[in-house]
Write a protein that holds these residues in place. Sequence first.
Motif, PDB file in Angstrom:
ATOM      1  N   TYR A   9      -2.295  -0.076  -7.563  1.00  0.00           N
ATOM      2  CA  TYR A   9      -3.041  -1.092  -8.135  1.00  0.00           C
ATOM      3  C   TYR A   9      -2.113  -2.028  -8.844  1.00  0.00           C
ATOM      4  N   ILE A  10      -2.637  -3.461  -8.468  1.00  0.00           N
ATOM      5  CA  ILE A  10      -1.925  -4.487  -8.959  1.00  0.00           C
ATOM      6  C   ILE A  10      -2.866  -5.755  -9.442  1.00  0.00           C
ATOM      7  N   ASN A  11      -2.751  -6.042 -10.635  1.00  0.00           N
ATOM      8  CA  ASN A  11      -3.276  -7.135 -11.300  1.00  0.00           C
ATOM      9  C   ASN A  11      -4.730  -7.218 -10.960  1.00  0.00           C
ATOM     10  N   GLY A  12      -5.852  -5.934 -11.114  1.00  0.00           N
ATOM     11  CA  GLY A  12      -7.038  -6.060 -10.754  1.00  0.00           C
ATOM     12  C   GLY A  12      -7.476  -5.810  -9.517  1.00  0.00           C
ATOM     13  N   GLU A  13      -6.364  -5.288  -8.708  1.00  0.00           N
ATOM     14  CA  GLU A  13      -6.419  -5.184  -7.062  1.00  0.00           C
ATOM     15  C   GLU A  13      -6.421  -3.755  -6.990  1.00  0.00           C
ATOM     16  N   GLU A  14      -7.076  -3.045  -6.158  1.00  0.00           N
ATOM     17  CA  GLU A  14      -6.826  -1.826  -5.579  1.00  0.00           C
ATOM     18  C   GLU A  14      -6.710  -1.813  -4.137  1.00  0.00           C
ATOM     19  N   LYS A  15      -5.619  -1.473  -3.976  1.00  0.00           N
ATOM     20  CA  LYS A  15      -5.375  -1.592  -2.521  1.00  0.00           C
ATOM     21  C   LYS A  15      -5.818  -0.238  -1.805  1.00  0.00           C
ATOM     22  N   GLN A  16      -6.083  -0.179  -0.576  1.00  0.00           N
ATOM     23  CA  GLN A  16      -6.468   0.940   0.136  1.00  0.00           C
ATOM     24  C   GLN A  16      -5.145   1.914   0.235  1.00  0.00           C
ATOM     25  N   PRO A  17      -5.583   3.131   0.609  1.00  0.00           N
ATOM     26  CA  PRO A  17      -4.629   4.152   0.579  1.00  0.00           C
ATOM     27  C   PRO A  17      -3.401   3.739   1.506  1.00  0.00           C
ATOM     28  N   ILE A  18      -2.409   3.804   1.000  1.00  0.00           N
ATOM     29  CA  ILE A  18      -1.133   3.656   1.906  1.00  0.00           C
ATOM     30  C   ILE A  18      -0.186   4.753   2.163  1.00  0.00           C
ATOM     31  N   SER A  19       0.286   4.445   3.590  1.00  0.00           N
ATOM     32  CA  SER A  19       1.272   5.812   3.944  1.00  0.00           C
ATOM     33  C   SER A  19       2.582   5.761   3.064  1.00  0.00           C
ATOM     34  N   VAL A  20       2.877   6.716   2.335  1.00  0.00           N
ATOM     35  CA  VAL A  20       4.296   6.322   1.672  1.00  0.00           C
ATOM     36  C   VAL A  20       5.145   6.612   2.481  1.00  0.00           C
ATOM     37  N   LYS A  21       5.107   7.013   3.770  1.00  0.00           N
ATOM     38  CA  LYS A  21       6.317   6.844   4.679  1.00  0.00           C
ATOM     39  C   LYS A  21       6.643   5.435   5.131  1.00  0.00           C
ATOM     40  N   HIS A  22       5.771   4.713   4.822  1.00  0.00           N
ATOM     41  CA  HIS A  22       6.050   3.234   5.244  1.00  0.00           C
ATOM     42  C   HIS A  22       6.093   2.274   4.078  1.00  0.00           C
ATOM     43  N   LEU A  23       6.247   3.045   2.832  1.00  0.00           N
ATOM     44  CA  LEU A  23       6.182   2.225   1.473  1.00  0.00           C
ATOM     45  C   LEU A  23       7.299   0.992   1.744  1.00  0.00           C
ATOM     46  N   SER A  24       8.330   1.160   2.154  1.00  0.00           N
ATOM     47  CA  SER A  24       9.567   0.260   2.170  1.00  0.00           C
ATOM     48  C   SER A  24       8.780  -0.931   3.030  1.00  0.00           C
ATOM     49  N   SER A  25       8.438  -0.872   3.992  1.00  0.00           N
ATOM     50  CA  SER A  25       7.695  -2.198   4.758  1.00  0.00           C
ATOM     51  C   SER A  25       6.499  -2.647   4.077  1.00  0.00           C
ATOM     52  N   ILE A  26       5.731  -1.841   3.474  1.00  0.00           N
ATOM     53  CA  ILE A  26       5.001  -2.406   2.598  1.00  0.00           C
ATOM     54  C   ILE A  26       4.966  -3.209   1.602  1.00  0.00           C
ATOM     55  N   VAL A  27       6.091  -2.676   1.068  1.00  0.00           N
ATOM     56  CA  VAL A  27       6.596  -3.606  -0.335  1.00  0.00           C
ATOM     57  C   VAL A  27       7.208  -4.971   0.180  1.00  0.00           C
ATOM     58  N   ASN A  28       7.900  -4.752   1.256  1.00  0.00           N
ATOM     59  CA  ASN A  28       8.686  -6.057   1.762  1.00  0.00           C
ATOM     60  C   ASN A  28       7.642  -7.030   2.250  1.00  0.00           C
ATOM     61  N   SER A  29       6.810  -6.565   2.956  1.00  0.00           N
ATOM     62  CA  SER A  29       5.851  -7.508   3.728  1.00  0.00           C
ATOM     63  C   SER A  29       4.603  -7.877   2.942  1.00  0.00           C
ATOM     64  N   VAL A  30       3.947  -6.987   2.018  1.00  0.00           N
ATOM     65  CA  VAL A  30       2.912  -7.148   1.521  1.00  0.00           C
ATOM     66  C   VAL A  30       2.866  -7.481  -0.106  1.00  0.00           C
ATOM     67  N   ILE A  31       3.345  -6.361  -0.668  1.00  0.00           N
ATOM     68  CA  ILE A  31       3.317  -6.423  -2.287  1.00  0.00           C
ATOM     69  C   ILE A  31       4.260  -7.360  -2.919  1.00  0.00           C
ATOM     70  N   SER A  32       5.688  -7.425  -2.313  1.00  0.00           N
ATOM     71  CA  SER A  32       6.476  -8.527  -2.784  1.00  0.00           C
ATOM     72  C   SER A  32       6.160  -9.855  -2.954  1.00  0.00           C
ATOM     73  N   PRO A  33       6.006 -10.253  -1.534  1.00  0.00           N
ATOM     74  CA  PRO A  33       5.604 -11.770  -1.244  1.00  0.00           C
ATOM     75  C   PRO A  33       4.305 -12.194  -1.895  1.00  0.00           C
ATOM     76  N   THR A  34       3.476 -11.391  -1.925  1.00  0.00           N
ATOM     77  CA  THR A  34       2.001 -11.995  -2.371  1.00  0.00           C
ATOM     78  C   THR A  34       1.931 -11.814  -3.882  1.00  0.00           C
ATOM     79  N   ILE A  35       2.604 -10.972  -4.499  1.00  0.00           N
ATOM     80  CA  ILE A  35       2.487 -10.412  -5.975  1.00  0.00           C
ATOM     81  C   ILE A  35       3.603 -11.161  -6.841  1.00  0.00           C
ATOM     82  N   PHE A  36       4.783 -11.277  -6.151  1.00  0.00           N
ATOM     83  CA  PHE A  36       6.174 -11.642  -6.813  1.00  0.00           C
ATOM     84  C   PHE A  36       6.605 -12.835  -5.900  1.00  0.00           C
ATOM     85  N   PRO A  37       6.393 -14.210  -6.003  1.00  0.00           N
ATOM     86  CA  PRO A  37       6.829 -15.062  -5.334  1.00  0.00           C
ATOM     87  C   PRO A  37       8.186 -15.337  -5.429  1.00  0.00           C
TER      88      PRO A  37
END
Length: 776
Positions: free
Chosen positions: A709-737
């Motif tokens: 959950y980020i800034n009013g967005e509820e993401k679809q369930p993610i695989s925790v095993k792939h959390l690093s790549s999700i943070v690098n490619s989705v969460i970090s660049p789109t929410i934290f320029p």
Amino acid sequence: MATKYDDIIKLRGGKAAYDIAEEKKGEWVSFIPNEQFNNVLRTVIKSVRGNDIDNHKSFWINGTYGTGKSHAVAVISHLLGDAVEDIRQWVDYEYKDAKFAAIRQAIYSLRETKRLLTVNVYGLGAMTHPGDLALVLQKAVTETLRKNKIDIAVPTDYENYIEQIRQNQEIWNHLIDTHTALSSVVADSEQLAESLKTGDLGIFHRVSDTLREAQLDIRLNNDNIKQWLCEVQDRLAELGTYNGLLIVWDEFTDVMTDAIGVPVLKQLQEVAQKFMNEDSNSYLFLISHPSAFNGIDSEQLKQTDGRYHRMKYNMESVSAFKIMSRKFEIIDEERHTQMCQQFYMMNSQLLDIFTATSNDQQSTRKDLFNLYPLHPGTANLATHYATVVGSSSRSVFEFLGQNDSIREFLDSEEHFLNRDTITADYLWDYVLKVFQDDVTNYGAVTERYNSYKLQVANEGDAYFAVFKGILLLNAFNNVSGENNNGLVTPSEENIHALFAGTRHDGEVDTVLQWFNEQGIIQRAPGGLYSVQFSALPSGEIEEKKTEMRNVQYRYTEQVLNFSDAASTAFEKKMMQKVIRPYGFKFFSDHQNEAVLRSQIKNARKDTKTSAMFFALLMARNNTELGVLRSFAEKCAEDENDKDLKNIVYLVFDEVFTDAKYEQFIEYQANYACASSHGFLDQQKVHRDHAVSMVKEWMDSVQRGNAIVYINGEEKQPISVKHLSSIVNSVISPTIFPYGPDACELLRQKATSIQRQISCNILKDNKMCVNANICSI
């Protein structure tokens, strides 16, 4: 002339857990077939024989850990692929009885016309994309061909690249000079070609990426893996030794539980479909855990069943006595038979006692007879260890084959001279570590052992041996449940049976009397020597448990924070490859939303402004999980509270469970009481178990899913095993320029491919503040 048991009997080699990838020569022959295996073998023979097109399919076998499925498939691969003379001894021995004549004849009849070359693939390997499948299969096949000195001309994708590079060296030297993806790992085109010759998947990807960036296209001759495998099959057939391939893929669960699993399976479906052609003599043989099917929908499962014989493989039903007897290689049968007859002539009641509950008494008597000098009482307890503690054949194989004490016994002239047998105390010494690690089930017997071992040992060998035997009976009696056949009840009769015919036989009554008088293990009505004792005051433990439920571990986050196990797991396993600074803290339901909000705000303030902050919400049970999801959603949508902005709320699906919470409280209460009473050994054991529970929870969390959950967005369930790549490619660049400092960190920590991915996402979303001056 024999002077020790080792002159008459040897322990066969072999590992407890069968590893197809590391199989040693001749290791497969230790396998003992049962009816379950025979049914699998019949299915394989019917398919490979090829005269029934409806049965001409590949294979997928699934079973839980320890069932022996990998070993079973290895045996099948040898039956289909080894020279007939190399399998004849095993087949003729295992299927010598008249009732197995049909299956024995079916094996030999098949091998008159068919022989398959086994290719082994293991786990996920280096695959990161579904497109890697062809390369993995090609590499495995070519390595197998090379290992077997089979020279056939079917070029791989690697070889196509190598050919192109060597024919166009100037072009490739220029590409290397102008693309860091290549220049960072090789100096020139010749070095690049040599790297590709080793089958390096990473280098292959760098070459592919460079070609895409340069907008160049090299048309590969074998981009269709189905056709390539069939070409290999045809070349093999032309050579005349093999008719086709048997591609055995062990630990296929790792593939199916990864994000690329279903796409890879779809490609394999096409391969399996190609192999179903009437003129094909090649097969896939997938080996997995049942969980491999969790991510397959009904339509995909239907397609799978159409292309594979899908078979379950359960725990082996072979008698543990038979399994143990196969560990003994009798090298002087005449002398061994004489010694067995002498022992059981003097102790004839033992065979009656330990075969009374067997469904096949004649076979069991033979197995026990062949186990000499292992005492039948010890063999019986070993079967209980295998059934209720260990994992079938692995446990008994380890007891006999990976036990230095057993080897020393067989190599002792004194033991041979006295005609000693391997008694129950040997088994106790072997399982003690397992018991000490399971306080819940075996804490009573290990505490009794630790409290009195020195006093008992000082009385003599008989006292110490009988003491260990009684503790084993108590241990297995307490946990065996339905598996208790009456032979593990700690009764006088069973204690005597453990040492009948041994040097301690005449001392057992004296030892039992001393145990009773000294209060070490007292005799209860009915002649039972039961252990129902804790070295710690039960009343004090209960008080501590109540205190801990209400104070120290009232909230789930306190369980997570009592050691560094949870935080270490999150940083080292789940966020290991994150390339941007971040902070985090564990939170749970406090039954007061305002308090929880305040805790999260304060934790965010303690983290650098430029860093991401993760509020990790973890629940004890499903009720708490529902509360946390609702809470995270409200916080993420709260536009009025600026202190809650840009916080990443991670709500993990995997709950601790109330049962495990109570077990955790039990360990912590025992730890506290052991500390106050100075029981250092118990103190360490209980704390280590509490830490292990948190580690196991975090391991389960990593294998599961979470909701972001980020800034009013509820993401679809993610695989925790792939959390690093999700943070690098989705969460970090789109929410934290990224600002200048973050870009410099990206330059330092990320690989060239990671930089490219992150930068492209930033630019595409117009989030990059450095786009006009960036040199990354």
